[in-house]
Design a protein around this motif. Structure first.
Motif, PDB file in Angstrom:
ATOM      1  N   GLN A  10     -50.493 -59.553  49.575  1.00 41.07           N
ATOM      2  CA  GLN A  10     -50.343 -58.328  48.142  1.00 41.07           C
ATOM      3  C   GLN A  10     -50.377 -59.053  47.537  1.00 41.07           C
ATOM      4  O   GLN A  10     -48.758 -59.640  47.379  1.00 41.07           O
ATOM      5  N   GLY A  35     -54.846 -49.244  46.770  1.00 36.62           N
ATOM      6  CA  GLY A  35     -53.442 -47.744  46.562  1.00 36.62           C
ATOM      7  C   GLY A  35     -54.073 -47.125  45.485  1.00 36.62           C
ATOM      8  O   GLY A  35     -54.627 -45.485  45.936  1.00 36.62           O
ATOM      9  N   THR A  36     -53.931 -47.567  44.861  1.00 31.03           N
ATOM     10  CA  THR A  36     -53.306 -46.868  43.476  1.00 31.03           C
ATOM     11  C   THR A  36     -54.385 -46.314  42.981  1.00 31.03           C
ATOM     12  O   THR A  36     -54.574 -44.823  42.986  1.00 31.03           O
ATOM     13  N   MET A  82     -49.966 -45.048  52.159  1.00 26.81           N
ATOM     14  CA  MET A  82     -48.990 -44.693  50.754  1.00 26.81           C
ATOM     15  C   MET A  82     -48.684 -43.288  51.243  1.00 26.81           C
ATOM     16  O   MET A  82     -48.625 -41.996  50.863  1.00 26.81           O
ATOM     17  N   THR A  83     -47.336 -43.557  51.867  1.00 32.29           N
ATOM     18  CA  THR A  83     -46.587 -42.456  52.586  1.00 32.29           C
ATOM     19  C   THR A  83     -45.619 -41.969  51.861  1.00 32.29           C
ATOM     20  O   THR A  83     -45.560 -42.224  50.796  1.00 32.29           O
ATOM     21  N   TRP A 102     -57.844 -53.123  50.414  1.00 28.60           N
ATOM     22  CA  TRP A 102     -56.563 -52.767  50.996  1.00 28.60           C
ATOM     23  C   TRP A 102     -55.970 -52.091  49.507  1.00 28.60           C
ATOM     24  O   TRP A 102     -55.850 -52.627  48.749  1.00 28.60           O
ATOM     25  N   HIS A 152     -45.281 -52.388  57.315  1.00 28.29           N
ATOM     26  CA  HIS A 152     -44.826 -52.654  56.222  1.00 28.29           C
ATOM     27  C   HIS A 152     -43.261 -53.516  56.493  1.00 28.29           C
ATOM     28  O   HIS A 152     -43.164 -52.786  56.613  1.00 28.29           O
ATOM     29  N   ALA A 206     -49.962 -54.842  42.961  1.00 21.81           N
ATOM     30  CA  ALA A 206     -49.697 -53.863  43.698  1.00 21.81           C
ATOM     31  C   ALA A 206     -48.934 -52.842  42.773  1.00 21.81           C
ATOM     32  O   ALA A 206     -47.991 -52.846  43.287  1.00 21.81           O
ATOM     33  N   GLY A 207     -49.168 -51.212  43.335  1.00 25.25           N
ATOM     34  CA  GLY A 207     -48.605 -50.102  43.684  1.00 25.25           C
ATOM     35  C   GLY A 207     -47.772 -50.098  44.905  1.00 25.25           C
ATOM     36  O   GLY A 207     -48.090 -50.712  45.686  1.00 25.25           O
ATOM     37  N   ASN A 256     -49.689 -46.349  59.892  1.00 21.65           N
ATOM     38  CA  ASN A 256     -48.600 -47.670  59.124  1.00 21.65           C
ATOM     39  C   ASN A 256     -47.394 -46.576  59.417  1.00 21.65           C
ATOM     40  O   ASN A 256     -47.022 -46.126  59.860  1.00 21.65           O
ATOM     41  N   GLY A 259     -53.453 -55.277  46.022  1.00 18.37           N
ATOM     42  CA  GLY A 259     -52.981 -55.242  44.761  1.00 18.37           C
ATOM     43  C   GLY A 259     -53.637 -55.329  43.540  1.00 18.37           C
ATOM     44  O   GLY A 259     -54.972 -56.611  43.021  1.00 18.37           O
ATOM     45  N   GLY A 260     -53.989 -54.257  42.408  1.00 18.44           N
ATOM     46  CA  GLY A 260     -54.847 -54.242  41.772  1.00 18.44           C
ATOM     47  C   GLY A 260     -56.349 -54.735  41.897  1.00 18.44           C
ATOM     48  O   GLY A 260     -57.140 -54.408  41.170  1.00 18.44           O
TER      49      GLY A 260
HETATM   50  C1  LIG Z   1     -47.935 -43.792  46.319  1.00 17.12           C
HETATM   51  C2  LIG Z   1     -47.853 -45.433  46.917  1.00 17.12           C
HETATM   52  C3  LIG Z   1     -47.509 -45.516  48.093  1.00 17.12           C
HETATM   53  C4  LIG Z   1     -46.898 -46.472  49.261  1.00 17.12           C
HETATM   54  N1  LIG Z   1     -46.525 -46.143  50.202  1.00 17.12           N
HETATM   55  C5  LIG Z   1     -47.303 -47.455  50.880  1.00 17.12           C
HETATM   56  C6  LIG Z   1     -46.744 -47.376  52.130  1.00 17.12           C
HETATM   57  O1  LIG Z   1     -45.684 -45.769  52.982  1.00 17.12           O
HETATM   58  N2  LIG Z   1     -47.101 -48.045  53.076  1.00 17.12           N
HETATM   59  C7  LIG Z   1     -47.271 -49.858  53.061  1.00 17.12           C
HETATM   60  O2  LIG Z   1     -47.351 -50.341  53.983  1.00 17.12           O
HETATM   61  N3  LIG Z   1     -47.543 -49.892  51.833  1.00 17.12           N
HETATM   62  C8  LIG Z   1     -47.797 -48.636  51.359  1.00 17.12           C
HETATM   63  N4  LIG Z   1     -47.868 -49.014  49.960  1.00 17.12           N
HETATM   64  C9  LIG Z   1     -48.580 -50.446  49.049  1.00 17.12           C
HETATM   65  C10 LIG Z   1     -49.901 -50.532  49.641  1.00 17.12           C
HETATM   66  O3  LIG Z   1     -50.242 -50.531  50.639  1.00 17.12           O
HETATM   67  C11 LIG Z   1     -50.157 -51.465  49.482  1.00 17.12           C
HETATM   68  O4  LIG Z   1     -50.064 -52.520  48.825  1.00 17.12           O
HETATM   69  C12 LIG Z   1     -50.808 -51.217  47.715  1.00 17.12           C
HETATM   70  O5  LIG Z   1     -51.296 -49.582  46.788  1.00 17.12           O
HETATM   71  C13 LIG Z   1     -51.395 -52.107  46.761  1.00 17.12           C
HETATM   72  O6  LIG Z   1     -52.473 -52.256  45.184  1.00 17.12           O
HETATM   73  P1  LIG Z   1     -52.901 -50.924  44.601  1.00 17.12           P
HETATM   74  O7  LIG Z   1     -51.836 -49.836  44.963  1.00 17.12           O
HETATM   75  O8  LIG Z   1     -52.681 -51.678  43.141  1.00 17.12           O
HETATM   76  O9  LIG Z   1     -54.022 -50.946  45.058  1.00 17.12           O
HETATM   77  C14 LIG Z   1     -47.735 -47.845  49.076  1.00 17.12           C
HETATM   78  C15 LIG Z   1     -48.646 -47.765  47.625  1.00 17.12           C
HETATM   79  C16 LIG Z   1     -48.334 -46.795  46.249  1.00 17.12           C
HETATM   80  C17 LIG Z   1     -48.970 -47.112  45.440  1.00 17.12           C
END
Ligand SMILES: Cc1cc2nc3c(=O)[nH]c(=O)nc-3n(C[C@H](O)[C@H](O)[C@H](O)COP(=O)(O)O)c2cc1C
Length: 353
Positions: free
Chosen positions: A176, A239-240, A22-23, A237, A133, A180-181, A71, A217-218
């Motif tokens: 993914q 994120g959100t 989450m960069t 994995w 990514h 996914a967010g 990442n 994803g979710g």
């Molecule tokens: C705020 C945010 C920033 C993200 N930034 C990156 C990133 O820099 N590199 C990356 O590989 N994935 C990034 N992702 C995607 C996540 O790696 C991942 O696929 C996703 O968060 C998974 O779904 P979830 O948010 O429902 O858990 C980001 C996701 C979010 C929500």
């Protein structure tokens, strides 16, 4: 034990849980909290100078002696945009004026790369995982990082992408799902309306590949971690779920939107960056939806939209969020990890009993 997999063994983890990089929202302290709790924290390197990347990794190492996932986002240049997307540029310029931000800058058109200085930092600091990514870099870079002991992880949104990444040397693949967010990880331009949700995608990618598969994803609570492991994932994995941790660098307007999100709150749009991303809608996504010619390609659109995040009146930021946002909680990373692992463990034990 459900939580012992090839990934936990190789990376010395107690739990098969990655926090997404989450960069730039994920900080060294967020990543360290996850790793100290037995998972593996993710830290983005994109948009930082090699010196800043080195400092971010050093910051993590000061806080945790455990595994780290560094990442990178990979994308190509946009080509010349002169004279194009004039409607989008003029509408965004209006926001700059309204917000007192002066003139809108020229959009960025550059591609990203693992440049020699960054590669040197990664070789010297040896993150246990280097993840990508939007595809993988050139083979010489993949092989150099692998030879240096880093595990290479990359993101797929379809079975074909997963097969391609495995053939290119990925040691593990993120499946993914559409839930996914943030940005869709497709690097073959699969239309978002054709991408599968995790429940359908994960077992198909598990069947197609022999490297470990990581579910994204979710995945938002103990129950969904348990489900992903039953579907064949060797780690999740998330994120959100970690976006609401106090260690995450998330603006107040974004936190508020996450706190009030429901099950049907998010959309996939190209308006915030130029690439499809799942976000919570706001004034920006609503008002720019009808612009003639649509959004500029990544990173041009992002480079114009990003400064608006700091706008005084809010509602012009990039509110990245996944479909599981309503299941997330505002907890420090270590506490959240404790809760997630306890819940997942309880669900899986109950199922197996
Ligand atoms: C705020 C945010 C920033 C993200 N930034 C990156 C990133 O820099 N590199 C990356 O590989 N994935 C990034 N992702 C995607 C996540 O790696 C991942 O696929 C996703 O968060 C998974 O779904 P979830 O948010 O429902 O858990 C980001 C996701 C979010 C929500």
């Amino acid at each position: 034990m459900w939580h012992r997999t090839r990934l936990t063994e190789r990376l010395n983890l107690d739990w098969p849980i990655f926090s997404a990089p989450m960069t730039p929202f994920a900080t060294p302290s967020l990543a360290a909290g996850v790793s100290n709790a037995g998972g593996i924290g993710g830290l983005g390197m994109t948009s930082f100078t090699p010196e800043e990347c080195e400092r971010r990794i050093a910051g993590f190492r000061q806080l945790s002696g455990r595994s780290l996932n560094a990442n990178l986002l990979l994308w190509g240049p946009t080509g010349n945009l002169d004279g194009q997307y004039s409607e989008m540029r003029s509408r965004i310029a209006d926001y700059y004026r309204e917000e007192g931000l002066g003139d809108a800058p020229e959009p960025a058109t550059n591609g990203s790369s693992v440049n020699p200085e960054l590669l040197e930092v990664l070789m010297a600091t040896k993150p246990e995982v280097v993840s990508f990514h939007w595809g993988l870099p050139d083979q010489d870079i993949v092989q150099a990082l692998k030879g240096n002991g880093s595990m290479i992880v990359a993101c797929a949104t379809t079975v074909a992408e997963a097969r391609q990444l495995e053939a290119l040397g990925a040691d593990a693949i993120i499946a993914q799902g559409l839930e996914a967010g943030g940005h869709r990880g497709t690097f073959t331009d699969v239309d978002a309306t054709m991408q599968a949700g995790l429940f359908a995608l994960l077992p198909q990618i598990v069947n197609a590949c022999s490297v470990p598969i990581i579910a994204a994803g979710g995945v938002s609570n103990g129950r969904s971690i348990a489900a992903a492991m039953v579907l064949g994932a060797e780690a999740v994995w998330m994120g959100t779920a970690f976006l609401r941790s106090p260690e995450a660098l998330v603006p107040d307007a974004h936190r508020l939107a996450l706190r009030t999100a429901g099950d049907a709150s998010t959309i996939v749009t190209r308006l915030v960056s130029g690439k499809p991303a799942r976000v919570l809608p706001n004034k920006l996504t609503r008002e720019l939806a009808d612009v003639d010619g649509g959004p500029m390609p990544f990173p041009a659109q992002l480079s114009l939209v990003k400064p608006l995040e700091a706008s005084e009146h809010g509602d012009l930021g990039q509110l990245y969020a996944g479909q599981g946002a309503a299941l997330t909680r505002e907890l420090p990373a270590e506490d959240l990890m404790a809760q997630l692992t306890e819940d997942a463990d309880a669900h899986l034990r109950a199922m197996l009993a």
